[in-house]
Design a protein around this motif. Structure first.
Motif: not given
Length: 167
Positions: A46-48, A84-87, A101-103
């Motif tokens: 997650g985002k946190r 993290g907002s996509l969690d 997402l890494t790229l």
């Protein structure tokens, strides 16, 4: 995810990045495993957790490698928040998503670094930055992302069957 587990992952990654991965460089490029771990933690936990991992990893990188404190910290923190907002919105077992997402995060980090250095009036050629380092790092990060993500996902998974004592 357990904060102690996150701290251990970040610390072990930092030690490996400083020692082992410097010997596995292609040209002068090493993979940014901190970025890969921040993306993976953000997707998994997650985002946190991703933001905290990005903040700590970025600060470690800035203190040890950068002449300017804040470039990696800002970039990795932002990556942790954004990914993290996509969690809750994505299927975590999909291995293509962390790859993409890494790229994307690698490109984002290079733009953050360029703009940060530009506003500090430090001479940097955008073309040299893109053609010189970014393409090699994209290939390197992409090649190892799936392996790191699978390892982190399997260590994070909780058992699907939980046993409780009957009343």
């Amino acid at each position: 995810m357990n904060p102690i587990k996150i701290a251990v992952i970040i610390l072990v990654n930092f030690i490996l990045q400083v020692t082992v991965l410097n010997n596995l460089s292609i040209g002068s490029t090493v993979p940014n495993t901190s970025l890969i771990i921040v993306v993976a933690l953000s997707l998994i936990a997650g985002k946190r957790s991703g933001a905290v991992a990005g903040l700590v990893s970025g600060l470690l990188q800035d203190v040890m490698f950068s002449g300017v404190i804040g470039i990696n910290t800002l970039g990795l923190f932002s990556v942790g928040l954004l990914v993290g907002s996509l969690d809750q919105k994505v299927f975590k077992e999909n291995l293509f998503l962390p790859f993409v997402l890494t790229l994307s995060a690698t490109v984002f980090m290079y733009f953050v670094q360029f703009f940060f250095l530009y506003f500090l009036k430090i001479e940097v050629s955008f073309i040299d930055l893109i053609l010189g380092d970014m393409i090699k790092e994209l290939i390197y990060n992409g090649a190892i992302t799936v392996f790191i993500y699978k390892a982190m996902l399997s260590s994070y998974k909780e058992p699907s069957v939980k046993f409780t004592r009957g009343l």
